[in-house]
Write an enzyme that holds these catalytic residues in place. Structure first.
Site, PDB file in Angstrom:
ATOM      1  N   CYS A 101     -75.591-103.735 -47.329  1.00  0.00           N
ATOM      2  CA  CYS A 101     -74.298-103.943 -47.369  1.00  0.00           C
ATOM      3  C   CYS A 101     -74.001-105.433 -48.181  1.00  0.00           C
ATOM      4  CB  CYS A 101     -73.642-104.138 -46.120  1.00  0.00           C
ATOM      5  SG  CYS A 101     -72.052-103.822 -45.928  1.00  0.00           S
ATOM      6  N   ILE A 147     -81.844-102.277 -21.848  1.00  0.00           N
ATOM      7  CA  ILE A 147     -83.300-101.322 -22.217  1.00  0.00           C
ATOM      8  C   ILE A 147     -83.339-100.274 -20.955  1.00  0.00           C
ATOM      9  CG2 ILE A 147     -85.884-101.497 -22.352  1.00  0.00           C
ATOM     10  CD1 ILE A 147     -84.253-102.746 -24.726  1.00  0.00           C
ATOM     11  N   LYS A 176     -91.031-106.305   1.168  1.00  0.00           N
ATOM     12  CA  LYS A 176     -89.990-107.428   1.533  1.00  0.00           C
ATOM     13  C   LYS A 176     -88.707-107.054   1.009  1.00  0.00           C
ATOM     14  CE  LYS A 176     -89.826-112.225   1.589  1.00  0.00           C
ATOM     15  NZ  LYS A 176     -90.345-113.659   1.117  1.00  0.00           N
ATOM     16  N   ASP A 193     -76.096-103.038 -27.179  1.00  0.00           N
ATOM     17  CA  ASP A 193     -77.072-102.025 -26.343  1.00  0.00           C
ATOM     18  C   ASP A 193     -76.679-100.572 -26.900  1.00  0.00           C
ATOM     19  OD1 ASP A 193     -78.300-103.644 -24.593  1.00  0.00           O
ATOM     20  OD2 ASP A 193     -76.605-103.909 -23.508  1.00  0.00           O
ATOM     21  N   VAL A 251     -81.497-109.854 -18.360  1.00  0.00           N
ATOM     22  CA  VAL A 251     -82.586-109.327 -17.539  1.00  0.00           C
ATOM     23  C   VAL A 251     -83.049-107.860 -18.067  1.00  0.00           C
ATOM     24  CG1 VAL A 251     -81.209-108.138 -15.674  1.00  0.00           C
ATOM     25  CG2 VAL A 251     -83.254-109.343 -15.226  1.00  0.00           C
ATOM     26  N   THR A 287     -82.642-111.974  -5.572  1.00  0.00           N
ATOM     27  CA  THR A 287     -82.474-110.624  -5.400  1.00  0.00           C
ATOM     28  C   THR A 287     -81.833-110.132  -4.263  1.00  0.00           C
ATOM     29  OG1 THR A 287     -84.434-110.214  -6.675  1.00  0.00           O
ATOM     30  CG2 THR A 287     -83.783-108.298  -5.420  1.00  0.00           C
ATOM     31  N   HIS A 318     -74.878 -99.423 -43.916  1.00  0.00           N
ATOM     32  CA  HIS A 318     -75.897 -99.990 -42.897  1.00  0.00           C
ATOM     33  C   HIS A 318     -76.929 -98.703 -42.309  1.00  0.00           C
ATOM     34  CE1 HIS A 318     -74.225-103.970 -42.490  1.00  0.00           C
ATOM     35  NE2 HIS A 318     -72.951-103.262 -42.342  1.00  0.00           N
ATOM     36  N   GLU A 337     -79.685 -99.100 -41.276  1.00  0.00           N
ATOM     37  CA  GLU A 337     -80.380 -99.548 -39.969  1.00  0.00           C
ATOM     38  C   GLU A 337     -79.768 -98.782 -38.670  1.00  0.00           C
ATOM     39  OE1 GLU A 337     -78.759-101.517 -41.898  1.00  0.00           O
ATOM     40  OE2 GLU A 337     -77.495-103.256 -41.033  1.00  0.00           O
ATOM     41  N   ILE A 343     -66.292-112.967 -12.411  1.00  0.00           N
ATOM     42  CA  ILE A 343     -64.951-112.666 -11.881  1.00  0.00           C
ATOM     43  C   ILE A 343     -64.552-111.336 -12.848  1.00  0.00           C
ATOM     44  CG2 ILE A 343     -62.692-113.390 -12.419  1.00  0.00           C
ATOM     45  CD1 ILE A 343     -63.277-116.187 -11.393  1.00  0.00           C
ATOM     46  N   TYR A 348     -73.020-115.721 -32.773  1.00  0.00           N
ATOM     47  CA  TYR A 348     -73.666-116.609 -31.696  1.00  0.00           C
ATOM     48  C   TYR A 348     -73.069-116.158 -30.605  1.00  0.00           C
ATOM     49  CZ  TYR A 348     -74.862-119.726 -35.511  1.00  0.00           C
ATOM     50  OH  TYR A 348     -75.230-120.145 -36.551  1.00  0.00           O
TER      51      TYR A 348
HETATM   52  N1  GLN Z   1     -68.583-109.335 -46.289  1.00  0.00           N
HETATM   53  C1  GLN Z   1     -69.096-108.124 -46.937  1.00  0.00           C
HETATM   54  C2  GLN Z   1     -67.763-106.865 -46.870  1.00  0.00           C
HETATM   55  O1  GLN Z   1     -66.997-107.118 -46.091  1.00  0.00           O
HETATM   56  C3  GLN Z   1     -70.121-107.244 -46.467  1.00  0.00           C
HETATM   57  C4  GLN Z   1     -69.944-106.863 -45.019  1.00  0.00           C
HETATM   58  C5  GLN Z   1     -71.316-106.564 -44.517  1.00  0.00           C
HETATM   59  O2  GLN Z   1     -72.374-106.777 -45.052  1.00  0.00           O
HETATM   60  N2  GLN Z   1     -71.269-105.681 -43.381  1.00  0.00           N
HETATM   61  O3  GLN Z   1     -67.681-106.011 -47.827  1.00  0.00           O
END
Ligand code: GLN
Length: 541
Positions: A381, A20, A225, A72, A16, A193, A507, A509, A150, A55
């Site tokens: 990576c 954010i 309400k 988050d 929901v 709600t 990474h 990002e 739970i 997933y």
């Molecule tokens: N599978 C790769 C590793 O373990 C890259 C991991 C990733 O992209 N975070 O080095």
């Protein structure tokens, strides 16, 4: 002044937007000059999401101190523009692990270990600990899941206790719900709600603020309400319409008077806020002067949350250049099957991080496509590892070059474990996690983009660029543009004769923020713009 705690719970349905809302509250309070820390309590029994499938969980966000956390946390860091630590991401698994370890050590002196008080004490200790460690004036705590689950009960019980233990004006409960729309009657409904608030009250928590998410405008009568049935003042019933972007949310909540209301309830002065930068940034986001299209090649493309931080980092870099970034989600398996048309016309390619063999050859295809056609490429990576594999195979002609992760018997293990590089047989192979320094080589594109020699970036991987092949690859034009300070690990590399082909073992990002886009993403978007229309002048200098 005592430390203040704001607890954010969710009702009616999951997803929901509690995360954010929590991030937005953090931003709003910070904009009033308060020091804030945010925390997520996840009721599942995994110790952390590190081993969970995308997933199940979407992206695993990594903090600078190396914690694998809920996605988050990424929103929190981006909205607050502040680094958080592992203390901000707590799971029921961690809590039980600690309690059981203490029991085994004999810390409880023979007592029976119970949910109340032992588990709840541990939860309260973690909530207080994050505030203490950050020396924050305000701790905003989000409880994952929906009221009534739970697994969530011990967390809500801990919150109930804290509400009693702290001064009345030091805690506040915010409940985020959803008002469904019934097309047959053309109405938004408040009953779910009401039920969810009743559930929360039955656990001993009376909400102080109710945020009503909805896809349609919420009229005054509906606010009245909810106010009447849920026993909160009308000004504390805050409608939150689905917005074009998540970055609009702080502005909407501010507009609704929420920040002042919260400050008032917490007995804090309602000083002037400063949201001017945020507002300006959102305005730029809303009014792009163009658009580039970047292909994101992965195996979870039907699940964009798996690449959430990459997506946000592209948005941030786009805003800095005054353009929107459209992501073309390309399934790597399709490329493996020869569907090169999937990449037709893109202005840039990103191969993000990943684990496991599925779709790996499709990623190699993407790297080759970008290299041979001079299309900007950023490898994150696994995306860097793929770029090295591709270069070794097709430029140096090393057939079968691979990462030992996918082919343990490859004749050219251009990517392998550190232990393998050092000839160590025992492949302890734990993950390299968190922030590490990297020295950039002057004169390289990476050095130019960062504009500094030492950078710190966050890692989450096991495998590395094999330094034994470094010289040969460099001679062939794949340059190691950054290494660990002692020079043993290649952290970033680039193709010399290419407009923009960079791969990083880390990474980036995770460090991109709305007003502080990441240099590598800025570089990619700039190169994509140059690829699209060479004469385009970016406002970003
Ligand atoms: N599978 C790769 C590793 O373990 C890259 C991991 C990733 O992209 N975070 O080095």
């Amino acid at each position: 002044m005592g430390r203040k705690y704001i607890f954010v719970t969710g009702g009616v349905v999951s997803s929901v937007g509690k995360g954010i809302v929590t991030a937005a509250l953090g931003r709003l309070l910070k904009s009033r000059g308060l020091s804030v820390v945010l925390q997520k309590l996840d009721p599942y029994l995994n110790v952390d999401p590190g081993t969970m499938s995308p997933y199940q969980h979407g992206e695993v966000f990594v903090t600078a101190d190396g914690a694998e956390t809920d996605l988050d946390l990424g929103h929190y860091e981006r909205f607050l523009d502040q680094d958080l630590t592992g203390l901000s991401s707590i799971t029921a698994g961690q809590i039980y692990q600690t309690v059981i370890a203490k029991e085994r050590r004999g810390d409880y002196l023979g007592r029976t270990i119970q949910a109340i008080p032992h588990v709840t004490n541990e939860i309260k200790a973690r909530i207080r600990m994050v505030g203490e460690a950050a020396q924050a004036q305000i701790v905003v705590v989000e409880v994952g899941g929906t009221v009534g689950d739970i697994e969530g009960q011990p967390f809500l019980e801990a919150i109930r206790q804290m509400r009693n233990e702290e001064e009345r004006s030091d805690t506040l409960s915010v409940h985020v719900t959803f008002l469904p729309y019934l097309s047959t009657t053309g109405e938004l409904k408040t009953k779910p709600t009401q039920h969810s608030v009743r559930e929360l009250r039955s656990l001993g928590i009376q909400p102080d603020v109710i945020i009503c998410r909805s896809d349609l405008a919420v009229g005054e009568e509906l606010r009245e309400k909810v106010s009447l049935f849920c026993d909160v003042p009308k000004e504390a019933v805050v409608p939150l319409l689905t917005m074009p972007t998540i970055y609009d949310v702080p502005l909407v909540l501010e507009e609704a008077g929420l920040t002042n209301y919260i400050l008032h309830r917490l007995d804090l002065p309602t000083s002037e806020g400063d949201l001017a930068d945020w507002r300006r940034w959102v305005e730029q986001l809303r009014t792009p002067r163009g658009q580039v299209e970047i292909a994101l090649v992965g195996k979870y493309v039907e699940l964009p949350d798996a690449y959430l931080s990459v997506k946000e980092a592209l948005i941030h870099a786009g805003v800095a250049h005054g353009v929107g970034v459209r992501i073309r989600w390309v399934h790597s398996q399709l490329l493996e099957e020869g569907r090169l048309d999937m990449l037709e016309g893109v202005h840039g390619v990103i191969v993000p991080g990943g684990f496991g063999e599925r779709g790996i050859e499709g990623k190699v295809v993407a790297a080759r496509y970008a290299r041979e056609r001079g299309i900007p490429y950023l490898g994150l990576c696994l995306g860097m590892q793929v770029m090295v594999i591709e270069y070794a195979r097709h430029v140096l002609g090393w057939r079968g070059a691979h990462s030992t992760e996918f082919d343990p018997h490859t004749p050219y293990p251009v990517i392998c474990l550190m232990e393998e590089q050092l000839g160590i047989v025992d492949k302890g192979g734990t993950m390299r996690l968190g922030s590490y320094p990297c020295s950039l080589r002057p004169g390289t594109q990476a050095h130019h983009l960062y504009g500094t020699e030492t950078i710190w970036e966050r890692h989450r991987h096991r495998y590395e660029f094999n330094i034994q092949y470094r010289e040969a690859l460099e001679r062939a034009g794949l340059v190691a543009s950054g290494t660990s300070p002692e020079g043993t690990l290649v952290e970033i590399c680039e193709v010399r004769d290419h407009p923009f082909m960079i791969g990083c073992q880390f990474h980036p990002e995770f460090r991109s923020r709305p007003g502080r886009p990441h240099p590598l993403f800025l570089g990619l978007v700039r190169a994509a713009l140059a690829c699209q229309r060479p004469a385009f002048a970016s406002p970003y200098t």
